[in-house]
Design an enzyme around this catalytic site. Structure first.
Site, PDB file in Angstrom:
ATOM      1  N   ARG A 146       0.582  -1.190  -0.079  1.00 39.21           N
ATOM      2  CA  ARG A 146       0.129  -0.262   0.160  1.00 39.21           C
ATOM      3  C   ARG A 146       0.799   1.008   0.222  1.00 39.21           C
ATOM      4  O   ARG A 146       0.559   2.348  -0.028  1.00 39.21           O
ATOM      5  CB  ARG A 146      -0.790   0.137   0.938  1.00 39.21           C
ATOM      6  CG  ARG A 146      -1.643  -1.025   1.277  1.00 39.21           C
ATOM      7  CD  ARG A 146      -2.279  -0.643   2.820  1.00 39.21           C
ATOM      8  NE  ARG A 146      -3.236  -0.615   3.050  1.00 39.21           N
ATOM      9  CZ  ARG A 146      -4.614  -0.178   2.556  1.00 39.21           C
ATOM     10  NH1 ARG A 146      -4.999  -1.522   2.520  1.00 39.21           N
ATOM     11  NH2 ARG A 146      -5.514   0.954   2.842  1.00 39.21           N
ATOM     12  N   TYR A 149       0.785   4.663  -2.623  1.00 37.34           N
ATOM     13  CA  TYR A 149      -0.551   5.527  -2.291  1.00 37.34           C
ATOM     14  C   TYR A 149      -0.080   6.153   0.011  1.00 37.34           C
ATOM     15  O   TYR A 149      -0.606   7.246  -0.992  1.00 37.34           O
ATOM     16  CB  TYR A 149      -1.452   4.593  -2.440  1.00 37.34           C
ATOM     17  CG  TYR A 149      -2.511   5.933  -2.075  1.00 37.34           C
ATOM     18  CD1 TYR A 149      -3.279   6.231  -3.233  1.00 37.34           C
ATOM     19  CD2 TYR A 149      -3.462   6.154  -0.731  1.00 37.34           C
ATOM     20  CE1 TYR A 149      -4.462   7.241  -3.134  1.00 37.34           C
ATOM     21  CE2 TYR A 149      -4.819   6.262  -0.838  1.00 37.34           C
ATOM     22  CZ  TYR A 149      -4.925   6.988  -1.786  1.00 37.34           C
ATOM     23  OH  TYR A 149      -6.175   7.775  -1.431  1.00 37.34           O
ATOM     24  N   GLU A 151       2.166   6.421   1.134  1.00 34.08           N
ATOM     25  CA  GLU A 151       3.887   7.451   1.353  1.00 34.08           C
ATOM     26  C   GLU A 151       3.848   8.331   0.236  1.00 34.08           C
ATOM     27  O   GLU A 151       3.775   9.160   0.437  1.00 34.08           O
ATOM     28  CB  GLU A 151       5.166   6.658   0.855  1.00 34.08           C
ATOM     29  CG  GLU A 151       5.171   5.179   2.232  1.00 34.08           C
ATOM     30  CD  GLU A 151       5.445   6.060   3.903  1.00 34.08           C
ATOM     31  OE1 GLU A 151       4.810   7.151   3.689  1.00 34.08           O
ATOM     32  OE2 GLU A 151       6.455   5.479   3.984  1.00 34.08           O
ATOM     33  N   ASN A 194     -18.162  -2.948  -3.333  1.00 29.36           N
ATOM     34  CA  ASN A 194     -17.741  -4.393  -3.106  1.00 29.36           C
ATOM     35  C   ASN A 194     -19.311  -5.499  -3.305  1.00 29.36           C
ATOM     36  O   ASN A 194     -19.591  -6.002  -2.638  1.00 29.36           O
ATOM     37  CB  ASN A 194     -16.736  -5.250  -2.474  1.00 29.36           C
ATOM     38  CG  ASN A 194     -15.454  -4.919  -3.286  1.00 29.36           C
ATOM     39  OD1 ASN A 194     -15.304  -4.864  -4.735  1.00 29.36           O
ATOM     40  ND2 ASN A 194     -14.302  -5.527  -2.661  1.00 29.36           N
ATOM     41  N   GLN A 213     -12.825  -5.860  11.561  1.00 29.72           N
ATOM     42  CA  GLN A 213     -11.821  -4.101  12.118  1.00 29.72           C
ATOM     43  C   GLN A 213     -13.528  -3.046  11.505  1.00 29.72           C
ATOM     44  O   GLN A 213     -13.850  -3.574  10.904  1.00 29.72           O
ATOM     45  CB  GLN A 213     -11.313  -4.376  10.221  1.00 29.72           C
ATOM     46  CG  GLN A 213     -11.263  -4.705   9.023  1.00 29.72           C
ATOM     47  CD  GLN A 213     -11.929  -6.228   8.608  1.00 29.72           C
ATOM     48  OE1 GLN A 213     -12.862  -6.879   9.343  1.00 29.72           O
ATOM     49  NE2 GLN A 213     -11.707  -5.586   7.431  1.00 29.72           N
ATOM     50  N   ARG A 279      -6.450  -1.809  11.369  1.00 34.92           N
ATOM     51  CA  ARG A 279      -7.203  -2.284  12.129  1.00 34.92           C
ATOM     52  C   ARG A 279      -8.962  -1.497  12.155  1.00 34.92           C
ATOM     53  O   ARG A 279     -10.022  -1.967  12.603  1.00 34.92           O
ATOM     54  CB  ARG A 279      -6.845  -3.142  13.092  1.00 34.92           C
ATOM     55  CG  ARG A 279      -6.022  -4.279  13.073  1.00 34.92           C
ATOM     56  CD  ARG A 279      -5.060  -4.077  14.787  1.00 34.92           C
ATOM     57  NE  ARG A 279      -4.631  -3.178  14.662  1.00 34.92           N
ATOM     58  CZ  ARG A 279      -3.270  -2.765  15.548  1.00 34.92           C
ATOM     59  NH1 ARG A 279      -3.070  -3.904  16.807  1.00 34.92           N
ATOM     60  NH2 ARG A 279      -2.868  -1.652  15.530  1.00 34.92           N
TER      61      ARG A 279
END
Length: 316
Positions: A146, A149, A151, A194, A213, A279
């Site tokens: 990830r 995106y 960083e 989704n 989460q 999380r």
């Protein structure tokens, strides 16, 4: 270039999910809008209803290349924002965030224009502080899947504040938390789109981990209102300011609500968590309330109904 209160405003990523809603609101306010997009994730369909508007112009352009235009204000929204899209070409994602920021800041410097950066809650990574205030520096893996995106957006914020300090560029930086609504890309891999599509198709609903989460979901109209209020603040307000809904839901709760609202026959299935998946995620919007007099007004149930109606129509 200004005519009375009318401004010419550049929106990069303007044919995307958020950008198209922003273009619409700016036109409603009477401004001229130059919408720039390379159509990697944005689509002409999102702004098709605006093409007949004489104050609206659509330009195909990639922000990793310089842009030579004359405008009064800049909103920089250009960047794929879902894991499916930003991991498809991670090098290009990082370049879009970093080089795109440099190019928009360079344009703002030449024009002495106010420039807005659409940053992200992903700058907080997998947070150790909950909810996340703007003063929290984050916990981000700099070499993970990830990172292109996360960083990239962190570096873009660095550039915005350095241009502000070094060159006096008027900047506004908003950190966006999970946003949903009509015109979401159907294949962007984001949790709301989704779940809604799987439910409408009566397919198994995929949950990652055990679904415990948490995320906070902000309806797009609320988010755009936050953008506009931030852009209208005086020069002393730079941000970063969290723009999101502090209501917190588990992914399983979200899935159950989607199934209820769609009347779906879908069953839930569980898959392993993706790498570096946070999380929990919830904005502290104390600053937005105090500085912008802003907070979200549309509850999740109402926003989901509107989003489901959009996807039903697009599937039909």
């Amino acid at each position: 270039m200004r005519y009375g209160n009318t401004k010419k405003i550049l929106v990069t990523g303007g044919a995307g999910f958020l950008g198209s809603h922003l273009c619409e609101r700016l036109l409603d306010q009477g401004h001229e809008v130059l919408c720039v997009d390379n159509f990697f994730t944005g689509t002409r369909r999102n702004v098709a209803h605006l093409l007949g508007e004489p104050r609206f112009e659509l330009m195909r352009h990639d922000v990793t290349f310089p842009l030579y235009v004359e405008v009064d204000e800049i909103y920089n929204l250009a960047c794929p924002a879902s894991p499916v899209h930003y991991q498809f070409d991670p090098v290009q994602t990082a370049k879009t965030s970093v080089i795109g920021a440099i190019n928009m800041l360079g344009l703002a410097k030449r024009l002495k224009a106010k420039v807005f950066q659409a940053s992200t809650s992903e700058v907080y990574g997998d947070p150790e502080v909950h909810p996340q205030p703007e003063a929290y520096w984050g916990r981000v893996n700099p070499i993970g899947y990830r990172s292109c995106y996360d960083e990239g957006k962190r570096c873009a914020e660095t550039l915005f504040f350095d241009y502000h300090r070094q060159h006096g560029i008027p900047i506004k930086v908003a950190r966006i938390f999970n946003t949903y609504g009509p015109r979401m890309h159907p294949n962007d891999g984001r949790v709301v789109s989704n779940l809604v599509l799987q439910a409408l198709r009566n397919e198994d609903i995929t949950l990652y981990g055990d679904g415990s989460q948490t995320r906070s979901f902000c309806y797009v109209d609320d988010l755009i209102e936050g953008f506009l209020r931030l852009m209208e603040t005086d020069a002393t307000v730079t941000g970063p300011i969290n723009i999101g809904n502090p209501g917190e839901f588990t992914i399983r709760q979200l899935a159950e609500l989607v199934v209820e609202l769609t009347g779906s026959r879908s069953e839930m299935v569980f898959r392993p968590l993706p790498p570096d998946d946070p999380r929990q995620r919830r904005p502290d919007i104390t600053q937005a309330r105090a500085v912008l007099d802003w907070e979200p007004t549309i509850p999740l149930r109402e926003g989901l109904r509107k989003t489901i109606a959009y996807f039903e129509k697009s599937l039909g």
